[in-house]
Design an enzyme around this catalytic site. Structure first.
Site, PDB file in Angstrom:
ATOM      1  N   CYS A   1       0.827  -1.217   0.000  1.00 31.83           N
ATOM      2  CA  CYS A   1       0.000   0.000   0.000  1.00 31.83           C
ATOM      3  C   CYS A   1       0.855   1.259   0.000  1.00 31.83           C
ATOM      4  O   CYS A   1       0.392   2.319  -0.411  1.00 31.83           O
ATOM      5  CB  CYS A   1      -0.930   0.000   1.206  1.00 31.83           C
ATOM      6  SG  CYS A   1      -0.099  -0.131   2.797  1.00 31.83           S
TER       7      CYS A   1
ATOM      8  N   GLU B   1       8.768  -1.073  11.345  1.00 32.22           N
ATOM      9  CA  GLU B   1       7.721  -2.105  11.301  1.00 32.22           C
ATOM     10  C   GLU B   1       8.253  -3.354  10.609  1.00 32.22           C
ATOM     11  O   GLU B   1       9.015  -3.279   9.644  1.00 32.22           O
ATOM     12  CB  GLU B   1       6.468  -1.565  10.603  1.00 32.22           C
ATOM     13  CG  GLU B   1       6.680  -1.070   9.168  1.00 32.22           C
ATOM     14  CD  GLU B   1       6.443  -2.156   8.147  1.00 32.22           C
ATOM     15  OE1 GLU B   1       6.027  -3.253   8.534  1.00 32.22           O
ATOM     16  OE2 GLU B   1       6.709  -1.891   6.964  1.00 32.22           O
ATOM     17  N   PRO B   2       7.861  -4.552  11.101  1.00 31.43           N
ATOM     18  CA  PRO B   2       8.442  -5.787  10.596  1.00 31.43           C
ATOM     19  C   PRO B   2       7.733  -6.388   9.380  1.00 31.43           C
ATOM     20  O   PRO B   2       8.271  -7.276   8.728  1.00 31.43           O
ATOM     21  CB  PRO B   2       8.309  -6.742  11.800  1.00 31.43           C
ATOM     22  CG  PRO B   2       7.070  -6.263  12.492  1.00 31.43           C
ATOM     23  CD  PRO B   2       7.019  -4.768  12.292  1.00 31.43           C
TER      24      PRO B   2
ATOM     25  N   ALA C   1     -16.838  -6.719  20.952  1.00 35.40           N
ATOM     26  CA  ALA C   1     -17.131  -5.921  19.756  1.00 35.40           C
ATOM     27  C   ALA C   1     -16.157  -6.308  18.648  1.00 35.40           C
ATOM     28  O   ALA C   1     -14.963  -6.496  18.873  1.00 35.40           O
ATOM     29  CB  ALA C   1     -17.077  -4.425  20.014  1.00 35.40           C
TER      30      ALA C   1
ATOM     31  N   GLU D   1     -13.211  -2.758  13.424  1.00 39.28           N
ATOM     32  CA  GLU D   1     -11.923  -2.852  12.752  1.00 39.28           C
ATOM     33  C   GLU D   1     -10.755  -2.824  13.737  1.00 39.28           C
ATOM     34  O   GLU D   1      -9.808  -3.605  13.605  1.00 39.28           O
ATOM     35  CB  GLU D   1     -11.780  -1.706  11.744  1.00 39.28           C
ATOM     36  CG  GLU D   1     -10.444  -1.678  11.001  1.00 39.28           C
ATOM     37  CD  GLU D   1     -10.198  -2.923  10.156  1.00 39.28           C
ATOM     38  OE1 GLU D   1      -9.030  -3.167   9.806  1.00 39.28           O
ATOM     39  OE2 GLU D   1     -11.173  -3.652   9.858  1.00 39.28           O
ATOM     40  N   MET D   2     -10.792  -1.930  14.745  1.00 36.07           N
ATOM     41  CA  MET D   2      -9.687  -1.866  15.692  1.00 36.07           C
ATOM     42  C   MET D   2      -9.537  -3.166  16.458  1.00 36.07           C
ATOM     43  O   MET D   2      -8.431  -3.700  16.601  1.00 36.07           O
ATOM     44  CB  MET D   2      -9.895  -0.698  16.663  1.00 36.07           C
ATOM     45  CG  MET D   2      -8.806  -0.593  17.738  1.00 36.07           C
ATOM     46  SD  MET D   2      -7.136  -0.461  17.045  1.00 36.07           S
ATOM     47  CE  MET D   2      -7.225   1.212  16.406  1.00 36.07           C
ATOM     48  N   ASN D   3     -10.651  -3.713  16.934  1.00 35.02           N
ATOM     49  CA  ASN D   3     -10.569  -4.971  17.667  1.00 35.02           C
ATOM     50  C   ASN D   3     -10.159  -6.120  16.752  1.00 35.02           C
ATOM     51  O   ASN D   3      -9.552  -7.100  17.207  1.00 35.02           O
ATOM     52  CB  ASN D   3     -11.901  -5.284  18.341  1.00 35.02           C
ATOM     53  CG  ASN D   3     -11.774  -5.265  19.861  1.00 35.02           C
ATOM     54  OD1 ASN D   3     -10.709  -4.976  20.398  1.00 35.02           O
ATOM     55  ND2 ASN D   3     -12.858  -5.576  20.551  1.00 35.02           N
TER      56      ASN D   3
END
Length: 469
Positions: A48, A155-156, A230, A233-235
């Site tokens: 991305c 970031e890996p 819940a 998306e975050m969870n």
């Protein structure tokens, strides 16, 4: 080295252009096979945040260049040797030399191909493209693989994405031996950067920070249960990170059963059980959870102090980690005062992340220094590797010349009224001329051009070689 990288990333191009230049799915396989026609191997990395083509520019050796090398040895051509019935290799020419003009021409060809493949005018994308050559390309590749060029420093994930790109190139059989060797060096060096510096040691995203907390508090993760309150998306990101650590069971409590089932399908694995429960059963399932992640968007508390104390009693006061990513909060802040419960709010994680980002920036200085050192080491190993091939070519060419002279001498010995001593003496003289002409010409050239350093190097090298015998 003949390595080149051409691409765009989040620093050089807007997302709209990155989307149009992205190479995904079957496009990658088609692209790799098309690029093979004018490279010595390639790898396409498309995420991305970047689309990059790593390629080896083909080795070019004109007949004029080969002939000049042969004349330096003052020897017959290799065709003469073959005509005499001897086997030989191609005339010696350096495997490392390629003109700047040839290099630039191939870079232009790759750019034009990319524009044509994506059906975009080259003039529109060229200002956003960056190009790196040789050791600069190697430095860039290593920085990318180590996470130093990522939007999130250190970031890996990018290293895994590069490995997937390499596997695609291997499947298409477009990796040359030399490019494969370079890739091995990049992977080994990136591993050293991550192991020997702290650039990737600290969490810098909420989901990754949450997963990091799990590893700090719990061991034996296959025996642990994660409760996801819940299924937004975050969870989903948090659950994916924590499940990836090897948690043995996941419980999803959500108002919408369809969304919960969709998340459950993502998380299920051969060694992981995933259950979906309605949100109203949260008080009952809370006692089963070692780890709780909640992010509902509700205006009311979902987990209060009384519910938590009851769950702890049922758990016989085994520790619980609770992560509340919701704003307003889902979990009563008073729970933080209960023994055996570790409660982290989104603000707590943000503070951790802010400090970690600064630590990563400081660690990046060490990482960049290590990258520079590793690039020098890789380049030296590459030069040694390549000069070995040059030496083989030189020896093969010289052996072909010697074989031809020997063949001619043997033919003369078979004639009548010849003196073997004269023939052997002539052979010795011609061999001496052949074997000493190239270094002699090099010394004269260095002296004529005033290159005392090269002259001293050649003379001392030859003297050392003679002393060694």
């Amino acid at each position: 080295m003949r390595l080149v990288v051409i691409g765009v990333n989040h620093k050089t191009a807007p997302v709209a252009l990155r989307e149009r230049l992205a190479l995904v799915g079957d496009d990658v396989n088609v692209a790799l096979n098309q690029i093979e026609a004018f490279t010595d191997g390639s790898v396409i990395v498309s995420t991305c945040n970047r689309t990059e083509i790593y390629a080896l520019v083909p080795q070019t050796s004109t007949s004029q260049h080969a002939n000049s090398q042969s004349s330096n040895l003052q020897s017959p051509t290799m065709q003469d040797v073959k005509a005499a019935g001897q086997t030989s290799n191609n005339a010696f020419s350096s495997s490392m030399n390629i003109s700047s003009a040839a290099f630039s021409a191939h870079i232009t060809k790759i750019k034009a191909w990319l524009a044509d493949f994506k059906q975009l005018p080259l003039i529109d994308i060229d200002p956003y493209l960056y190009v790196h050559r040789d050791t600069h390309a190697l430095t860039h590749w290593l920085r990318v693989a180590a996470g130093l060029d990522s939007m999130i420093l250190g970031e890996p994930q990018i290293l895994g994405q590069i490995k997937n790109s390499v596997h695609l190139a291997q499947d298409q059989k477009v990796l040359s031996n030399q490019l494969g060797w370079i890739i091995d060096q990049v992977f080994a060096a990136a591993k050293r950067v991550r192991n020997e510096t702290q650039v990737g040691a600290q969490a810098v995203s909420l989901s990754f920070a949450a997963a990091k907390l799990v590893t700090q508090i719990f061991d034996d993760l296959p025996s642990r249960t994660l409760l996801v309150v819940a299924a937004g998306e975050m969870n989903r990101l948090v659950a994916t990170h924590i499940a990836g650590l090897g948690v043995g069971r996941v419980i999803i409590c959500n108002r919408n059963p369809e969304r919960a089932e969709a998340l459950a399908a993502e998380l299920r694995g051969p060694n992981r059980r995933v259950d979906v429960r309605p949100l109203q059963e949260l008080p009952q399932v809370l006692a089963e959870a070692d780890i709780v992640s909640s992010c509902s968007g509700s205006m009311n508390l979902l987990i209060d102090k009384t519910m938590t104390i009851q769950a702890l009693k049922r758990r016989r006061y085994q520790p619980m980690l609770m992560i509340d990513l919701a704003v307003p909060r889902d979990i009563d802040s008073a729970i933080s005062r209960i023994d055996d419960v570790y409660l982290y709010s989104v603000d707590d994680l943000q503070h951790v992340i802010a400090g970690n980002i600064e630590q990563r920036r400081q660690a990046a200085v060490d990482a960049e220094l290590l990258v520079s050192q590793l690039v020098v080491e890789i380049d030296r190993r590459f030069q040694v590797r390549q000069v070995g091939k040059d030496i083989q070519q030189y020896r093969a060419c010289t052996q072909g010349q010697v074989d031809k002279l020997l063949h001619e001498s043997i033919a003369k010995l078979q004639q009548d009224d010849v003196s073997p001593e004269d023939i052997i003496t002539e052979l010795s003289r011609r061999l001496t001329q052949t074997l000493t002409h190239a270094p002699s010409k090099l010394m004269r050239k260095a002296a004529r051009e005033g290159d005392s350093e090269l002259l001293d190097f050649v003379v001392s090298g030859l003297q050392d070689a003679h002393r060694g015998h």
